[in-house]
Design an enzyme around this catalytic site. Sequence first.
Site, PDB file in Angstrom:
ATOM      1  N   ASP A 337       0.854  -1.171   0.000  1.00 16.46           N
ATOM      2  CA  ASP A 337       0.000   0.000   0.000  1.00 16.46           C
ATOM      3  C   ASP A 337       0.903   1.238   0.000  1.00 16.46           C
ATOM      4  O   ASP A 337       2.068   1.155   0.408  1.00 16.46           O
ATOM      5  CB  ASP A 337      -0.879  -0.031   1.254  1.00 16.46           C
ATOM      6  N   ASP A 638      -8.280  -4.201   2.034  1.00 19.03           N
ATOM      7  CA  ASP A 638      -7.069  -5.006   1.839  1.00 19.03           C
ATOM      8  C   ASP A 638      -7.210  -6.431   2.370  1.00 19.03           C
ATOM      9  O   ASP A 638      -6.409  -7.304   2.036  1.00 19.03           O
ATOM     10  CB  ASP A 638      -5.873  -4.347   2.553  1.00 19.03           C
TER      11      ASP A 638
END
Length: 934
Positions: A337, A638
């Site tokens: 990320d 996620d």
Amino acid sequence: MDAHEPPAVTSSPQPWHALPPDAVLKAVQGGPDGLSESEARARLERHGPNVLQRVSGESPLKLLWRQVNNPLIWVLLASAGLAIALGKVTDGIIVLAVVVLNTLIGFVQEFRAGKAIEALTQMVPENATVLRSGQKVTVPAAELVPGDVVLLASGDKVPADVRLLAGRNLQVEEAALTGESVPSEKKAAPVDASAGIGDRASMAYGGTHVTYGTGTAVVVATGAATELGRISQLLHEAVDLQTPLTKALASIGRYLTIAILIISAVLLGVGLLRGYAVAESLLAALTLAVAAIPEGLPAIVTIALAIGVQYMAARRAIIRKLPAVETLGSTTVICSDKTGTLTRNEMTVQALWTPAGSYSISGVGYAPQGEVRRDDQPLGSLPEDARELLVAGALCNDASVRSKDGTWELTGDPTEGALIVAAEKAGLRVEELRSGRSRVDAIPFESENQFMATLNEDERGGRSLFLKGAPEVVLRRCDSHEGLDARRVLAEVERLASRGMRVLAVASKSVPDSQRGVRLEDAAGGFQLLGLQGMIDPPREEAIQAVKACHTAGISVKMITGDHAKTAEAIGAQLGILEGGRAVTGAELAEMDEARLREAATSSNVFARVAPEHKLRLVRALQKEGHVVAMTGDGVNDAPALKQANIGVAMGITGTAVSKEAADIILTDDNFASIAAAVEEGRRVYDNLIKSLAFVLPTNLGLALILIVGVAFFPILNINGQSEALLAMLPSQLLWINLVATVALALPLAFEAREPDVMNRSPRRPDSPVLSRFVVIRTVVVAVLMCAGATGLFLWEYNTEAARLGHDMALREAQTMAVTTVIMFQMFYLLNCRSLRDSFFRIGVFSNPFVYLGIGTLALLQLGFIFLPFMQRVFGTAPLSLEALGLCALVGAMVLPVISVEKWWRSRRAQRARREQEAGKQLPRHVPRRATVG
């Protein structure tokens, strides 16, 4: 439907974000005053409660069965049963104890995992404020239905997926779903039907947080039909993968089981052919099974991984699942990320532009440490044009930045915080500035207007109106004047945006001293443009170095973010991740078939504006290409990809409970550099596990050879008219070696330091065998030496003492000498296993004191094994003379010079191979590669 089975998740039948509010209300058969109580109850019956259903996990009994259902375990259980049947009750009980211990270790590890869906349910709020027949009421969030009109205010958690009907200054923090680093502005106007989640300004999704303003919205999806519900379904579909080590050990276990059964059957046949009684032949086969199975290996692996967990915790990586420690060592791709992991998650002004010139500002984050520069040179004094721009940005602003315990904390919007810090870096004292030029009135930022305006007193006692907002909006409100060229300004905006910066324009105008308030029409025109401020969430300096370290280690780093493509490209370039090329967007990924997706996943390194299913597809595509994937993330979005990845890495500070439960590793500092450190530790752990295997397996093969040689070649004795087989060791003595001695000596190898080249190697291929050619050859050489030494001393001792002491006592002494010789072999061989390539003198004789602690501990235990009466009764041992002990040590020390010569020979071959490679010659097939050795 079963209570534990989640309802099927279907995609929303309408692009709600693209429809006007009236059309949305018509589609959900609702109205601006909400539903009636009776209609709400009817819909609740039809749609079900607004909750995320849980799928029940595996029962404890099923988990327990999986630990037992292993070929090696079955062989051990059969051996225990046979031992008890033959009257060897002590041996049988010891074997059963080993099985129970290994089963419990595996059961506890699995029982603690798999709570991600449970965490998802906690994201739905308990209550919500709705309109029922025009009346404002509070209802349990679980009772919301499509068509309900909900009221949102700052601090609320959005209770379901809703379409905005009206809003005032509404901002929603959606980082958990989109990864966007700043709150999203929401408005009722429809947006393009193809917009991704992060661009759907007319929608708010369940589980996100309202950070500012108020809004009215209609529920369009509840429960499993929401974005959270869809992620929950993806989380169910994601598969927990076996690690390379667990797969390799399972494969070794299968082959070992087959080999043990075949050899035991052959040994049984050989015994019968040589005249052994059936019971003796069965005992020999049982003894072989106990000897050949590395009973201590599961405990060694588990404890070695646990030690790795402690080392990683010291480097800010908390391991939730033990096998993840080893898998890190074979990671080939890290998908990270952006926000907070690769970047600081602190917006920072880096560029100023005024009609008179351009400036840069050094320093990153909210700490006011840096300076204004021009042409990369510090300024002696702040130019007036830059000062006016910074003052206006600080006054037209609601944020504040304060130091707390040495850490600078922001209160307010991150974009406004960046403007405050920029002014402080230029030497302006913002608090003094605000008190000296106090605010009279303000027009707060609204998404419809795209600007904020404040009326402030000026330094001369007059009043000024400051304006900040989107450059094109501010520019339309500025008068033409000398030096202002709209095309020039927009070109500068484009240049800063191409560097991934968020650009704000700032303007001002003087107003009459008597003006007491500010209205929208006051901000319609007449302003003078002061300039532009370009800001970005800058990359962490340590992340840049960590990316370089990963590249050196042969690990590809990919950035997957919900942010805009331009921002992602700029950050990717600064980090060294994007070398040419461009970011691939989620919309592009959605249109790709499987083949194109796998190609894009491999060849591209930056992905922007991605949705949860895109992350999951990317991870799967990389895995299908043979990669071992580590995936980082902090949001609910996620979680499916974190679970699917070989290594899921969640953020400890910003991570949601869902992401942490789905992950294998949690970073306590949310820093990409900690991932690189964890990879380094993972490689060290794997190296040390290979050292443990290279130490353990020769013992098992050596013990098996000792028994085979005994059954095939030792004489069959006639004792008191009965034939009796001569065995060098009893089953209980073999278990003493396999468990107590082997474990006590193998564990110190887990504390060995990292090899110097650990981060200069390419990642180990996940399909590469754990038992490399080198390990197999080393195992055979040491096993043959051990067999020759132990059987030689056994026969010598028995033949020497049988006449003097009698058969029983001579046999006990000879068996005790055979066991002690093997223990001595292990002690000396351990020193050679501290490095599989180099001499232990080269790596440091005392660099791992635990080795000597292990040797000393085992020496004391072995003395007890030999001399303590109760140990003699349990294991059938006899006391040995000092001369016999010295002889055992001398024979055991044979392994030192033999393995030292073997290391020297392999080192010479490896050096020659490297010289040939450097000269452009092909690497000979027979030369072992370093990566497979270490």
